[in-house]
Design a protein around this motif. Structure first.
Motif, PDB file in Angstrom:
ATOM      1  N   ALA A  30      -2.822  -6.944   8.006  1.00 34.61           N
ATOM      2  CA  ALA A  30      -3.178  -6.623   6.622  1.00 34.61           C
ATOM      3  C   ALA A  30      -1.917  -6.379   5.804  1.00 34.61           C
ATOM      4  CB  ALA A  30      -4.061  -5.384   6.594  1.00 34.61           C
ATOM      5  N   ASP A  31      -2.011  -6.646   4.534  1.00 34.27           N
ATOM      6  CA  ASP A  31      -0.923  -6.349   3.607  1.00 34.27           C
ATOM      7  C   ASP A  31      -0.872  -4.834   3.409  1.00 34.27           C
ATOM      8  OD1 ASP A  31       0.940  -6.202   1.575  1.00 34.27           O
ATOM      9  OD2 ASP A  31      -0.193  -7.453   0.169  1.00 34.27           O
ATOM     10  N   VAL A  32       0.257  -4.214   3.762  1.00 30.96           N
ATOM     11  CA  VAL A  32       0.383  -2.760   3.620  1.00 30.96           C
ATOM     12  C   VAL A  32       0.964  -2.373   2.272  1.00 30.96           C
ATOM     13  CG1 VAL A  32       0.507  -2.301   6.095  1.00 30.96           C
ATOM     14  CG2 VAL A  32       2.622  -2.704   4.815  1.00 30.96           C
ATOM     15  N   ASP A  33       1.374  -3.365   1.485  1.00 38.19           N
ATOM     16  CA  ASP A  33       1.885  -3.148   0.139  1.00 38.19           C
ATOM     17  C   ASP A  33       2.971  -2.078   0.170  1.00 38.19           C
ATOM     18  OD1 ASP A  33       1.973  -3.777  -2.580  1.00 38.19           O
ATOM     19  OD2 ASP A  33       0.530  -2.206  -3.089  1.00 38.19           O
ATOM     20  N   GLY A  34       2.850  -1.041  -0.619  1.00 39.64           N
ATOM     21  CA  GLY A  34       3.860   0.012  -0.659  1.00 39.64           C
ATOM     22  C   GLY A  34       3.571   1.168   0.268  1.00 39.64           C
ATOM     23  N   HIS A  35       2.580   1.023   1.131  1.00 44.17           N
ATOM     24  CA  HIS A  35       2.163   2.127   2.005  1.00 44.17           C
ATOM     25  C   HIS A  35       2.675   1.985   3.444  1.00 44.17           C
ATOM     26  CE1 HIS A  35      -0.487   3.189  -1.271  1.00 44.17           C
ATOM     27  NE2 HIS A  35      -0.967   1.950  -1.247  1.00 44.17           N
ATOM     28  N   GLY A  36       3.426   0.961   3.726  1.00 41.96           N
ATOM     29  CA  GLY A  36       3.848   0.667   5.091  1.00 41.96           C
ATOM     30  C   GLY A  36       4.633   1.772   5.768  1.00 41.96           C
ATOM     31  N   GLU A  37       5.590   2.343   5.067  1.00 38.48           N
ATOM     32  CA  GLU A  37       6.429   3.387   5.671  1.00 38.48           C
ATOM     33  C   GLU A  37       5.598   4.617   6.029  1.00 38.48           C
ATOM     34  OE1 GLU A  37       9.471   2.944   6.696  1.00 38.48           O
ATOM     35  OE2 GLU A  37       9.699   0.980   5.766  1.00 38.48           O
ATOM     36  N   ALA A  38       4.668   4.986   5.169  1.00 33.56           N
ATOM     37  CA  ALA A  38       3.818   6.154   5.442  1.00 33.56           C
ATOM     38  C   ALA A  38       2.903   5.892   6.636  1.00 33.56           C
ATOM     39  CB  ALA A  38       2.993   6.510   4.207  1.00 33.56           C
ATOM     40  N   ILE A  39       2.319   4.691   6.680  1.00 31.48           N
ATOM     41  CA  ILE A  39       1.458   4.333   7.818  1.00 31.48           C
ATOM     42  C   ILE A  39       2.276   4.319   9.097  1.00 31.48           C
ATOM     43  CG2 ILE A  39       0.016   2.535   8.843  1.00 31.48           C
ATOM     44  CD1 ILE A  39      -0.617   1.659   5.902  1.00 31.48           C
ATOM     45  N   ALA A  40       3.474   3.750   9.042  1.00 34.13           N
ATOM     46  CA  ALA A  40       4.350   3.680  10.217  1.00 34.13           C
ATOM     47  C   ALA A  40       4.662   5.070  10.749  1.00 34.13           C
ATOM     48  CB  ALA A  40       5.634   2.932   9.875  1.00 34.13           C
ATOM     49  N   ALA A  41       5.014   5.986   9.857  1.00 35.23           N
ATOM     50  CA  ALA A  41       5.346   7.356  10.277  1.00 35.23           C
ATOM     51  C   ALA A  41       4.145   8.037  10.922  1.00 35.23           C
ATOM     52  CB  ALA A  41       5.836   8.162   9.074  1.00 35.23           C
ATOM     53  N   GLU A  42       2.976   7.853  10.333  1.00 34.25           N
ATOM     54  CA  GLU A  42       1.761   8.474  10.874  1.00 34.25           C
ATOM     55  C   GLU A  42       1.393   7.892  12.246  1.00 34.25           C
ATOM     56  OE1 GLU A  42      -2.820   8.254   9.573  1.00 34.25           O
ATOM     57  OE2 GLU A  42      -1.459   9.029   8.029  1.00 34.25           O
ATOM     58  N   GLU A  43       1.469   6.595  12.375  1.00 38.60           N
ATOM     59  CA  GLU A  43       1.108   5.945  13.633  1.00 38.60           C
ATOM     60  C   GLU A  43       2.113   6.250  14.749  1.00 38.60           C
ATOM     61  OE1 GLU A  43      -1.717   3.897  14.480  1.00 38.60           O
ATOM     62  OE2 GLU A  43      -2.364   5.050  12.736  1.00 38.60           O
ATOM     63  N   GLU A  44       3.390   6.313  14.399  1.00 37.67           N
ATOM     64  CA  GLU A  44       4.403   6.648  15.407  1.00 37.67           C
ATOM     65  C   GLU A  44       4.252   8.099  15.845  1.00 37.67           C
ATOM     66  OE1 GLU A  44       8.906   5.367  16.358  1.00 37.67           O
ATOM     67  OE2 GLU A  44       8.568   6.028  14.307  1.00 37.67           O
ATOM     68  N   ALA A  45       3.976   8.995  14.919  1.00 35.39           N
ATOM     69  CA  ALA A  45       3.774  10.407  15.255  1.00 35.39           C
ATOM     70  C   ALA A  45       2.557  10.593  16.151  1.00 35.39           C
ATOM     71  CB  ALA A  45       3.632  11.239  13.982  1.00 35.39           C
ATOM     72  N   ALA A  46       1.539   9.767  15.955  1.00 33.36           N
ATOM     73  CA  ALA A  46       0.325   9.841  16.772  1.00 33.36           C
ATOM     74  C   ALA A  46       0.511   9.135  18.119  1.00 33.36           C
ATOM     75  CB  ALA A  46      -0.845   9.223  16.017  1.00 33.36           C
ATOM     76  N   ARG A  47       1.688   8.572  18.329  1.00 37.85           N
ATOM     77  CA  ARG A  47       2.047   7.880  19.573  1.00 37.85           C
ATOM     78  C   ARG A  47       1.118   6.709  19.896  1.00 37.85           C
ATOM     79  NH1 ARG A  47       6.188  10.190  22.083  1.00 37.85           N
ATOM     80  NH2 ARG A  47       6.628  12.356  21.736  1.00 37.85           N
ATOM     81  N   ARG A  48       0.760   5.975  18.845  1.00 37.91           N
ATOM     82  CA  ARG A  48      -0.044   4.767  19.043  1.00 37.91           C
ATOM     83  C   ARG A  48       0.820   3.511  19.045  1.00 37.91           C
ATOM     84  NH1 ARG A  48      -4.162   7.961  16.290  1.00 37.91           N
ATOM     85  NH2 ARG A  48      -3.212   7.629  14.256  1.00 37.91           N
ATOM     86  N   VAL A  49       2.056   3.646  18.539  1.00 40.50           N
ATOM     87  CA  VAL A  49       2.933   2.485  18.428  1.00 40.50           C
ATOM     88  C   VAL A  49       4.383   2.952  18.506  1.00 40.50           C
ATOM     89  CG1 VAL A  49       3.058   2.535  15.905  1.00 40.50           C
ATOM     90  CG2 VAL A  49       3.324   0.364  17.093  1.00 40.50           C
ATOM     91  N   ASN A  50       5.241   2.067  19.007  1.00 43.51           N
ATOM     92  CA  ASN A  50       6.655   2.374  19.132  1.00 43.51           C
ATOM     93  C   ASN A  50       7.446   1.577  18.097  1.00 43.51           C
ATOM     94  OD1 ASN A  50       8.980   3.504  20.449  1.00 43.51           O
ATOM     95  ND2 ASN A  50       9.340   1.461  21.295  1.00 43.51           N
ATOM     96  N   ALA A  51       8.343   2.251  17.423  1.00 43.39           N
ATOM     97  CA  ALA A  51       9.286   1.641  16.485  1.00 43.39           C
ATOM     98  C   ALA A  51       8.634   0.730  15.443  1.00 43.39           C
ATOM     99  CB  ALA A  51      10.365   0.882  17.250  1.00 43.39           C
ATOM    100  N   PRO A  52       7.614   1.231  14.734  1.00 40.39           N
ATOM    101  CA  PRO A  52       7.003   0.391  13.703  1.00 40.39           C
ATOM    102  C   PRO A  52       7.955   0.175  12.529  1.00 40.39           C
ATOM    103  CG  PRO A  52       6.153   2.611  13.547  1.00 40.39           C
ATOM    104  CD  PRO A  52       7.024   2.558  14.777  1.00 40.39           C
TER     105      PRO A  52
END
Length: 98
Positions: A30-52
């Motif tokens: 999906a297009d994350v537009d201007g929200h990518g960095e926030a989503i990346a930080a949240e997903e990495e903190a939740a330990r669902r993904v590495n180095a987004p």
């Protein structure tokens, strides 16, 4: 278009953000537009993904396509034939490395 990619923590697979979860298929990204960095930080903190990280992409008739060759290669999978990779269970595998 901006895409969010990273690696699955359990398998190491390249994954793409779909808007609600992660997929191994870039066509589902999906297009994350201007929200990518926030989503990346949240997903990495939740330990669902590495180095987004967020990348440039473009929409094509076949679906999203990464803008940079490095990420296009990541989207397509390994660049070597799977039958040629070193099998760690082979006791001689270490001697094959130059």
């Amino acid at each position: 278009m901006k895409l969010l990619t990273g690696n699955d923590l359990k398998t190491g697979d390249v994954v793409w953000w779909t808007g609600s979860d992660w997929s191994r298929h870039v066509a589902e990204a999906a297009d994350v537009d201007g929200h990518g960095e926030a989503i990346a930080a949240e997903e990495e903190a939740a330990r669902r993904v590495n180095a987004p990280y967020v990348i440039d992409g473009e929409q094509t008739p076949q679906g999203p396509r990464p803008g940079h060759i490095k990420d296009r290669i990541r989207a397509l999978g390994p660049t070597v034939r799977l039958d040629l990779n070193i099998k760690p269970a082979d006791p001689k595998a270490g001697s094959w490395v130059i």
